[in-house]
Design a protein around this motif. Structure first.
Motif, PDB file in Angstrom:
ATOM      1  N   GLU A  60       0.856  -1.189   0.000  1.00  5.34           N
ATOM      2  CA  GLU A  60       0.000   0.000   0.000  1.00  5.34           C
ATOM      3  C   GLU A  60       0.887   1.231   0.000  1.00  5.34           C
ATOM      4  OE1 GLU A  60      -2.768   2.304   3.227  1.00  5.34           O
ATOM      5  OE2 GLU A  60      -2.830   0.127   3.214  1.00  5.34           O
ATOM      6  N   SER A  61       0.966   1.921  -1.116  1.00  2.00           N
ATOM      7  CA  SER A  61       1.785   3.121  -1.203  1.00  2.00           C
ATOM      8  C   SER A  61       1.113   4.268  -0.456  1.00  2.00           C
ATOM      9  CB  SER A  61       1.971   3.518  -2.670  1.00  2.00           C
ATOM     10  OG  SER A  61       2.590   4.782  -2.766  1.00  2.00           O
ATOM     11  N   VAL A 118       2.965   4.940  -7.233  1.00  5.70           N
ATOM     12  CA  VAL A 118       2.143   5.847  -6.430  1.00  5.70           C
ATOM     13  C   VAL A 118       0.739   5.278  -6.252  1.00  5.70           C
ATOM     14  CG1 VAL A 118       3.430   7.901  -7.100  1.00  5.70           C
ATOM     15  CG2 VAL A 118       1.468   7.192  -8.478  1.00  5.70           C
ATOM     16  N   ALA A 119       0.091   5.710  -5.177  1.00  9.29           N
ATOM     17  CA  ALA A 119      -1.253   5.205  -4.863  1.00  9.29           C
ATOM     18  C   ALA A 119      -2.318   5.839  -5.751  1.00  9.29           C
ATOM     19  CB  ALA A 119      -1.567   5.468  -3.396  1.00  9.29           C
ATOM     20  N   GLY A 120      -2.060   7.041  -6.239  1.00  9.38           N
ATOM     21  CA  GLY A 120      -3.021   7.734  -7.086  1.00  9.38           C
ATOM     22  C   GLY A 120      -2.370   8.933  -7.739  1.00  9.38           C
ATOM     23  N   ILE A 121      -3.036   9.481  -8.753  1.00  9.76           N
ATOM     24  CA  ILE A 121      -2.462  10.592  -9.515  1.00  9.76           C
ATOM     25  C   ILE A 121      -3.513  11.671  -9.752  1.00  9.76           C
ATOM     26  CG2 ILE A 121      -1.399  11.287 -11.703  1.00  9.76           C
ATOM     27  CD1 ILE A 121      -0.202   8.502 -11.935  1.00  9.76           C
ATOM     28  N   ASN A 142      -4.668   0.343 -12.963  1.00 10.21           N
ATOM     29  CA  ASN A 142      -5.489   0.281 -11.741  1.00 10.21           C
ATOM     30  C   ASN A 142      -5.025   1.293 -10.696  1.00 10.21           C
ATOM     31  OD1 ASN A 142      -7.684  -0.697 -10.276  1.00 10.21           O
ATOM     32  ND2 ASN A 142      -6.445  -2.229  -9.201  1.00 10.21           N
ATOM     33  N   ILE A 143      -4.611   2.467 -11.166  1.00  8.36           N
ATOM     34  CA  ILE A 143      -4.217   3.562 -10.291  1.00  8.36           C
ATOM     35  C   ILE A 143      -5.308   4.632 -10.359  1.00  8.36           C
ATOM     36  CG2 ILE A 143      -2.527   5.396  -9.868  1.00  8.36           C
ATOM     37  CD1 ILE A 143      -0.416   3.580 -11.159  1.00  8.36           C
ATOM     38  N   PRO A 144      -5.915   4.999  -9.235  1.00  5.56           N
ATOM     39  CA  PRO A 144      -6.937   6.043  -9.258  1.00  5.56           C
ATOM     40  C   PRO A 144      -6.408   7.340  -9.873  1.00  5.56           C
ATOM     41  CG  PRO A 144      -6.974   4.900  -7.149  1.00  5.56           C
ATOM     42  CD  PRO A 144      -5.752   4.410  -7.885  1.00  5.56           C
ATOM     43  N   LEU A 145      -7.208   7.932 -10.743  1.00  6.46           N
ATOM     44  CA  LEU A 145      -6.829   9.157 -11.456  1.00  6.46           C
ATOM     45  C   LEU A 145      -7.930  10.199 -11.288  1.00  6.46           C
ATOM     46  CD1 LEU A 145      -5.248  10.871 -13.604  1.00  6.46           C
ATOM     47  CD2 LEU A 145      -6.571   9.636 -15.345  1.00  6.46           C
ATOM     48  N   ILE A 146      -7.527  11.410 -10.921  1.00  7.07           N
ATOM     49  CA  ILE A 146      -8.444  12.541 -10.859  1.00  7.07           C
ATOM     50  C   ILE A 146      -7.898  13.640 -11.772  1.00  7.07           C
ATOM     51  CG2 ILE A 146      -9.616  14.229  -9.397  1.00  7.07           C
ATOM     52  CD1 ILE A 146     -10.247  11.365  -8.579  1.00  7.07           C
ATOM     53  N   LEU A 147      -8.716  14.141 -12.675  1.00  6.86           N
ATOM     54  CA  LEU A 147      -8.364  15.305 -13.479  1.00  6.86           C
ATOM     55  C   LEU A 147      -8.988  16.535 -12.835  1.00  6.86           C
ATOM     56  CD1 LEU A 147      -8.879  14.024 -17.149  1.00  6.86           C
ATOM     57  CD2 LEU A 147      -6.749  14.169 -15.855  1.00  6.86           C
ATOM     58  N   PHE A 148      -8.236  17.644 -12.799  1.00  8.26           N
ATOM     59  CA  PHE A 148      -8.796  18.874 -12.237  1.00  8.26           C
ATOM     60  C   PHE A 148      -8.443  20.066 -13.122  1.00  8.26           C
ATOM     61  CE2 PHE A 148      -4.571  18.549 -10.396  1.00  8.26           C
ATOM     62  CZ  PHE A 148      -4.096  19.854 -10.398  1.00  8.26           C
ATOM     63  N   ILE A 314      -8.730   5.866  -3.569  1.00  6.92           N
ATOM     64  CA  ILE A 314      -7.663   4.963  -3.110  1.00  6.92           C
ATOM     65  C   ILE A 314      -8.213   4.025  -2.036  1.00  6.92           C
ATOM     66  CG2 ILE A 314      -5.465   4.855  -1.849  1.00  6.92           C
ATOM     67  CD1 ILE A 314      -4.723   7.516  -3.242  1.00  6.92           C
ATOM     68  N   TYR A 315      -8.980   4.582  -1.097  1.00 10.37           N
ATOM     69  CA  TYR A 315      -9.603   3.769  -0.043  1.00 10.37           C
ATOM     70  C   TYR A 315     -10.521   2.708  -0.653  1.00 10.37           C
ATOM     71  CZ  TYR A 315     -12.803   2.486   3.723  1.00 10.37           C
ATOM     72  OH  TYR A 315     -13.568   1.780   4.610  1.00 10.37           O
ATOM     73  N   CYS A 316     -11.335   3.117  -1.621  1.00 12.70           N
ATOM     74  CA  CYS A 316     -12.251   2.170  -2.271  1.00 12.70           C
ATOM     75  C   CYS A 316     -11.481   1.037  -2.942  1.00 12.70           C
ATOM     76  CB  CYS A 316     -13.113   2.897  -3.301  1.00 12.70           C
ATOM     77  SG  CYS A 316     -14.359   3.991  -2.590  1.00 12.70           S
ATOM     78  N   LYS A 317     -10.380   1.378  -3.592  1.00 12.10           N
ATOM     79  CA  LYS A 317      -9.572   0.359  -4.264  1.00 12.10           C
ATOM     80  C   LYS A 317      -9.023  -0.647  -3.256  1.00 12.10           C
ATOM     81  CE  LYS A 317      -5.115  -0.253  -6.540  1.00 12.10           C
ATOM     82  NZ  LYS A 317      -3.873   0.408  -6.990  1.00 12.10           N
ATOM     83  N   HIS A 318      -8.463  -0.155  -2.159  1.00  9.21           N
ATOM     84  CA  HIS A 318      -7.854  -1.042  -1.156  1.00  9.21           C
ATOM     85  C   HIS A 318      -8.891  -1.934  -0.473  1.00  9.21           C
ATOM     86  CE1 HIS A 318      -4.180   1.831  -0.729  1.00  9.21           C
ATOM     87  NE2 HIS A 318      -4.069   1.014  -1.761  1.00  9.21           N
ATOM     88  N   ASN A 319     -10.125  -1.433  -0.380  1.00  7.04           N
ATOM     89  CA  ASN A 319     -11.177  -2.191   0.304  1.00  7.04           C
ATOM     90  C   ASN A 319     -12.161  -2.852  -0.661  1.00  7.04           C
ATOM     91  OD1 ASN A 319     -10.948  -1.548   3.435  1.00  7.04           O
ATOM     92  ND2 ASN A 319     -10.407   0.317   2.323  1.00  7.04           N
ATOM     93  N   ARG A 320     -11.743  -2.902  -1.930  1.00  6.39           N
ATOM     94  CA  ARG A 320     -12.529  -3.573  -2.963  1.00  6.39           C
ATOM     95  C   ARG A 320     -13.975  -3.058  -3.025  1.00  6.39           C
ATOM     96  NH1 ARG A 320      -8.979  -7.497  -1.094  1.00  6.39           N
ATOM     97  NH2 ARG A 320      -7.723  -8.480  -2.738  1.00  6.39           N
ATOM     98  N   VAL A 321     -14.107  -1.733  -2.894  1.00  4.01           N
ATOM     99  CA  VAL A 321     -15.409  -1.081  -3.021  1.00  4.01           C
ATOM    100  C   VAL A 321     -15.498  -0.470  -4.414  1.00  4.01           C
ATOM    101  CG1 VAL A 321     -16.903   0.770  -2.157  1.00  4.01           C
ATOM    102  CG2 VAL A 321     -15.489  -0.556  -0.560  1.00  4.01           C
ATOM    103  N   LYS A 322     -16.594  -0.679  -5.094  1.00  7.04           N
ATOM    104  CA  LYS A 322     -16.751  -0.157  -6.448  1.00  7.04           C
ATOM    105  C   LYS A 322     -16.709   1.366  -6.436  1.00  7.04           C
ATOM    106  CE  LYS A 322     -19.731  -0.185 -10.531  1.00  7.04           C
ATOM    107  NZ  LYS A 322     -21.030  -0.619 -11.100  1.00  7.04           N
ATOM    108  N   VAL A 323     -15.911   1.940  -7.320  1.00  2.82           N
ATOM    109  CA  VAL A 323     -15.779   3.395  -7.407  1.00  2.82           C
ATOM    110  C   VAL A 323     -16.809   3.959  -8.376  1.00  2.82           C
ATOM    111  CG1 VAL A 323     -14.287   5.295  -8.146  1.00  2.82           C
ATOM    112  CG2 VAL A 323     -13.318   3.406  -6.837  1.00  2.82           C
ATOM    113  N   GLU A 324     -17.562   4.932  -7.900  1.00  2.48           N
ATOM    114  CA  GLU A 324     -18.473   5.682  -8.767  1.00  2.48           C
ATOM    115  C   GLU A 324     -17.796   6.996  -9.124  1.00  2.48           C
ATOM    116  OE1 GLU A 324     -21.283   4.562  -9.886  1.00  2.48           O
ATOM    117  OE2 GLU A 324     -21.513   2.761  -8.659  1.00  2.48           O
ATOM    118  N   HIS A 325     -17.445   7.159 -10.377  1.00  2.00           N
ATOM    119  CA  HIS A 325     -16.756   8.381 -10.770  1.00  2.00           C
ATOM    120  C   HIS A 325     -17.643   9.603 -10.563  1.00  2.00           C
ATOM    121  CE1 HIS A 325     -14.027   5.726 -13.437  1.00  2.00           C
ATOM    122  NE2 HIS A 325     -13.430   6.018 -12.301  1.00  2.00           N
TER     123      HIS A 325
END
Length: 340
Positions: A60-61, A118-121, A142-148, A314-325
């Motif tokens: 877990e990074s 990295v855990a996310g970008i 499988n790395i969480p990505l957020i664009l801003f 990142i939390y959802c990924k580690h706990n196998r919870v489906k991510v709703e974008h």
């Protein structure tokens, strides 16, 4: 001085490294007496856990990557501050990179962050980004990505933005209500979505107020939309239209400040002869003369929301919870000053 490690603590207490590690992490199979001995010595020796090594052991990074196009902009400095505040509260390290509005550099930086595990970008895209394969590579890894801020609408990830079209529409509508009719627009590159949306908001405000759109009043600023672009386009605007223009709406404050410098240098009074409205609410906007009316983007809030959303995914990924974008829209507001 060499940092204190688990081996040194174990050696001084006559314990195994495993027992010391368990004691520091409050494992139930270690006695309270042993835990107390280990923790007291750790404090005495100023022991600091290696978060990177700990992350590797736990698979877990605790590091996230952030790529921005330019750190000169006051807006991005506020965004970074918001991201850092959220990351630090959750004990995440932040690797900050700057693409310099360079698509190829942005791709290399993405590869580097993926390689670092990295855990996310978090990314705000460069003005030159025209292909999104590197963003899909992040998602495929499988790395969480957020664009801003500067985003790609078709990339399947969460986004944190402002409503650029509405913000521009509101700014130009304000100018029109104040009596300005011949309103020029200094726009950014043709590619970035926020530049496109601000132009469309400008155009719609004109049409909704029965003012004919005049393409000759739109000036493309493709040199990173900087101070020099604003200065040179203000000069060109008055050369092209002389006294037949009464206001300028710019895609960012730096362009507006460049234009103000040109008008001041040439004794052109603002807002009597020409009004100016910017976008971003830089610190400089409030201290130049005349002070600049602008759009407040709330960069700090955008940074906080982006960082919080990334840590949630990142939390959802580690706990196998489906991510709703999600698509989070930060509210903007007009800041009215002396330039109009």
């Amino acid at each position: 001085m060499k940092p204190v490690d688990l081996k040194q603590i174990a050696r001084e207490l006559g314990l195994s490294v495993t027992t010391v590690s368990k004691a520091l992490n409050d494992y139930p199979d270690v006695s309270k007496k042993t835990k107390l001995r280990v923790k007291n010595l750790a404090i005495k020796l100023n022991y600091t856990p290696n978060s990177f090594a700990l992350g590797l052991r736990k698979q877990e990074s605790k590091t996230i990557g952030v790529i921005i196009p330019d750190n000169v902009h006051y807006f991005f400095s506020r965004v970074i501050k918001g991201i850092l505040e959220v990351a630090e509260k959750s004990n995440y390290l932040v690797i900050l990179m700057q693409s310099n509005e360079d698509y190829e550099l942005e791709k290399k930086q993405v590869d580097l962050l993926i390689g670092k595990g990295v855990a996310g970008i978090l990314i705000s895209l460069s003005n030159k980004t025209h292909d999104f394969g590197h963003l899909n590579k992040i998602i495929d890894s499988n790395i969480p990505l957020i664009l801003f801020d500067k985003i790609a609408k078709n990339v399947n990830c969460s986004k944190v933005i402002i409503d650029d079209r509405k913000a521009a529409y509101d700014a130009v509508s304000y100018l029109i209500k104040k009596g300005y009719k011949r309103i020029a627009h200094f726009r950014g590159d043709l590619n970035p979505q926020n530049s496109i949306d601000r132009f469309l908001g400008y155009k719609k405000a004109l049409l909704d107020n029965n003012i004919e759109f005049d393409s000759s009043l739109v000036y493309l600023c493709n040199n990173n939309s900087d101070f020099e672009d604003g200065y040179n386009n203000a000069k060109k605007l008055l050369s092209d239209h002389k006294n037949n223009v009464d206001a300028v709406f710019t895609v960012n404050d730096l362009l507006a400040i460049g234009a103000i410098k040109y008008f001041n240098d040439n004794k052109i009074k603002m807002p009597e002869s020409i009004a100016i409205f910017g976008f971003s609410n830089w610190f400089m906007s409030s201290v130049i003369s005349p002070s600049l009316s602008t759009v407040e983007q709330h960069g700090f809030e955008m940074g906080k929301q982006s960082g919080t959303l990334l840590l949630h995914e990142i939390y959802c990924k580690h706990n196998r919870v489906k991510v709703e974008h999600q698509r989070i829209v930060i509210q903007t507001e007009l800041v009215i000053r002396d330039s109009c």
